[in-house]
Design an enzyme around this catalytic site. Structure first.
Site, PDB file in Angstrom:
ATOM      1  N   CYS A   9     -44.514  33.925  -6.534  1.00 53.37           N
ATOM      2  CA  CYS A   9     -43.813  32.683  -6.825  1.00 53.37           C
ATOM      3  C   CYS A   9     -42.448  33.030  -7.389  1.00 53.37           C
ATOM      4  O   CYS A   9     -42.207  34.166  -7.793  1.00 53.37           O
ATOM      5  CB  CYS A   9     -44.569  31.850  -7.849  1.00 53.37           C
ATOM      6  SG  CYS A   9     -46.144  31.217  -7.261  1.00 53.37           S
ATOM      7  N   GLY A  35     -41.798  32.335  -2.074  1.00 52.60           N
ATOM      8  CA  GLY A  35     -42.832  31.327  -1.851  1.00 52.60           C
ATOM      9  C   GLY A  35     -42.281  30.139  -1.100  1.00 52.60           C
ATOM     10  O   GLY A  35     -41.222  29.613  -1.457  1.00 52.60           O
ATOM     11  N   ASN A 111     -45.409  32.500 -12.518  1.00 43.34           N
ATOM     12  CA  ASN A 111     -45.456  33.505 -11.449  1.00 43.34           C
ATOM     13  C   ASN A 111     -46.445  34.574 -11.884  1.00 43.34           C
ATOM     14  O   ASN A 111     -46.270  35.173 -12.938  1.00 43.34           O
ATOM     15  CB  ASN A 111     -44.065  34.117 -11.255  1.00 43.34           C
ATOM     16  CG  ASN A 111     -44.091  35.324 -10.332  1.00 43.34           C
ATOM     17  OD1 ASN A 111     -44.940  35.415  -9.460  1.00 43.34           O
ATOM     18  ND2 ASN A 111     -43.166  36.239 -10.536  1.00 43.34           N
ATOM     19  N   GLY A 112     -47.475  34.812 -11.073  1.00 41.19           N
ATOM     20  CA  GLY A 112     -48.450  35.839 -11.414  1.00 41.19           C
ATOM     21  C   GLY A 112     -49.859  35.352 -11.171  1.00 41.19           C
ATOM     22  O   GLY A 112     -50.078  34.414 -10.391  1.00 41.19           O
ATOM     23  N   TYR A 254     -41.040  45.680  -1.415  1.00 41.95           N
ATOM     24  CA  TYR A 254     -41.103  44.616  -0.414  1.00 41.95           C
ATOM     25  C   TYR A 254     -40.623  43.244  -0.887  1.00 41.95           C
ATOM     26  O   TYR A 254     -39.833  42.589  -0.222  1.00 41.95           O
ATOM     27  CB  TYR A 254     -42.545  44.479   0.093  1.00 41.95           C
ATOM     28  CG  TYR A 254     -42.762  43.288   0.996  1.00 41.95           C
ATOM     29  CD1 TYR A 254     -42.312  43.304   2.308  1.00 41.95           C
ATOM     30  CD2 TYR A 254     -43.386  42.137   0.525  1.00 41.95           C
ATOM     31  CE1 TYR A 254     -42.483  42.202   3.138  1.00 41.95           C
ATOM     32  CE2 TYR A 254     -43.568  41.032   1.345  1.00 41.95           C
ATOM     33  CZ  TYR A 254     -43.118  41.077   2.650  1.00 41.95           C
ATOM     34  OH  TYR A 254     -43.286  39.986   3.451  1.00 41.95           O
TER      35      TYR A 254
END
Ligand code: SF4
Length: 482
Positions: A9, A35, A111-112, A254
């Site tokens: 995210c 996202g 986020n996570g 990435y």
């Protein structure tokens, strides 16, 4: 190409700026690679918070100059782009999550992945709490609202000590933003400042570039940064330096954008170093080096520079094939690969080609690319991968498939080369990866290669733990709002 490893995210927040909501909008645009399932913005005028979110990309949810953005126009705002790692891809799970409790309103963006979320949720439900989403994030709001926690001298720091797993969090209260990062600093979160002096916080520094803000520093692991009318203030909810960080090195390989700066270095420069190291470890007798764009490009530049084999663009990526094109059958997936990554025949025909990619997950999309290169006349294909073979799933917010679905799980290099239909395959070693990084090797999470999880995970309780919570809700935004 249909991505085999999905992003987590993206977060963006800004305090006290006359164009805060516009800046969040642009900031989220620049974080869109993290996202594309849902996007949302919450803003505060100092007394009242309002929130709007919807399914799809930022551009789909918020049209520029739309009434949605106009309605949100306040001087402080946070935003979120979502890819679902826990909780289904539904509107109820879009963030920020806005709630009201005894201390007022709060909007949360995360986020996570919290590995103890389902345990916490079961505990709260047993005492009668009602949840309105199926995300791990909502348990944080329940923890915040618990009377025993509200009475604490630092309620937020106290609550964060109950969480286990990976989290970067933005909390929007009526009068401030609080930004927090888990004690292992798994995913990135940075602070910046605009020319006007407003503080901004974002998952990646590329969002600062997008709005003309300058990078100040990363939020430290275990730190809470408060942005309010008095400026920026810091406190820690774990003793600084008491835990060795476990930064997700996959963010560098990435996920993050090439112009972002995280974990102390620039993403593009880091990937180039991986390419250099890869060429040292696995040189290829080739006429041309081609990258799998976009995330393999920087490593291919490094591979070419080190090996002396000329670099060329043999694959061209279409950015117009979105997640909507993800297809269930193998045949359709291969068609999607062809549409997403087209071969430039003139660059590969009759040549021995070294193909550099950042990573391989299931291997099916890579094989599709290899077949397309053969059809275009490539004489030999040597696959070079700028990270080690991925053999284990991620429980910290990156959506890899299960171990059994991973190409390298239970296969040796010969079997991998056979599956991919390549003449040779070479992966960067874990030592080579860590030696290329700026920070000491033990400061990174490498669990998807080593199987060694720094935060212990009960596999049975995780990954899809929140998916048994079922809720249905339709998009209630009206056309008039668009
Ligand atoms: S397991 Fe892999 S993808 Fe997940 S946080 Fe660790 S390094 Fe990143």
């Amino acid at each position: 190409m249909v991505s085999e490893k999905e992003e987590n995210c993206g977060l963006f927040g800004i305090f006290g700026d006359p164009e805060a909501v516009q800046k969040v909008y642009y900031g989220l645009y620049s974080l869109q690679h993290r996202g594309q399932e849902a996007a949302g913005i919450a803003s505060s005028d100092g007394e009242f918070i309002q929130c709007c979110s919807g399914m799809g990309t930022v551009g789909r949810v918020f049209r520029k100059n739309s009434r949605r953005l106009e309605k949100l126009a306040n001087p402080t705002a946070i935003g979120h782009v979502r890819y679902s790692t826990t909780g289904a891809s539904k509107l109820i799970n879009a963030q920020p999550l806005l709630s009201e409790y005894s201390r007022g309103q709060v909007a949360v963006a995360h986020n996570g992945n919290l590995i103890n979320a389902s345990l916490l949720r079961d505990e709260y439900e047993a005492y009668g709490s009602i949840f309105r989403s199926t995300t791990d994030t909502e348990v944080i709001i329940h923890l915040l609202a618990k009377p025993g926690h509200v009475a604490n001298r630092d309620p937020l720091g106290h609550v964060l000590n109950h969480l286990q797993g990976a989290y970067c969090l933005l909390f929007l209260f009526e009068d401030r933003i609080e930004a927090a990062r888990d004690p292992y600093g798994i995913h990135p979160l940075s602070i910046g400042q605009t020319e006007r002096g407003s503080y901004v916080v974002a998952s990646e520094t590329c969002a600062f570039d997008a709005i003309g803000a300058k990078f100040i520093r990363e939020v430290a692991p275990g730190e809470i940064v408060t942005l309010n009318k008095d400026g920026m203030r810091s406190r820690f909810f774990v003793k600084p330096g008491s835990i060795t960080p476990a930064h997700c090195i996959f963010e560098h390989i990435y996920f993050s954008k090439q112009n972002s700066f995280l974990f102390g270095e620039n993403v593009h420069e880091f990937r180039k170093k991986l390419g250099v190291q890869l060429a040292k470890e696995h040189p290829a007798d080739a006429d041309v080096v081609i990258p799998v764009p976009d995330s393999g490009t920087s490593s291919a530049v490094g591979f070419s520079a080190q090996s002396g084999v000329p670099f060329d663009m043999g694959l061209v990526r279409s950015h117009y094939i979105g997640r909507t094109f993800i297809a269930p059958s193998q045949e359709e997936r291969e068609m999607a690969v062809r549409l997403k990554l087209a071969v430039i025949k003139e660059a590969v025909k009759g040549k021995r080609v070294a193909v550099v990619d950042d990573s391989i997950v299931r291997g099916t999309t890579t094989r599709g690319k290899i077949r397309a290169l053969r059809e275009a006349g490539a004489k030999e294909i040597h696959m070079r991968v700028s990270c080690p073979p991925i053999r284990y799933p991620c429980f910290y917010g990156i959506d890899f498939p299960t171990s059994e679905e991973l190409l390298a799980h239970g296969r040796d290099l010969t079997q991998i080369a056979e599956f991919l239909e390549v003449d040779s395959v070479g992966y960067l070693s874990l030592e080579g990866l860590l030696d290329s990084a700026k920070l000491p090797g033990d400061h990174y999470c490498t669990a998807c290669w080593s199987g060694s999880y720094r935060i212990p995970v009960d596999v049975a309780l995780n990954k899809f733990a929140m998916e048994h919570y079922q809720m249905r809700m339709f998009d209630n935004l009206t056309d008039e709002d668009e």
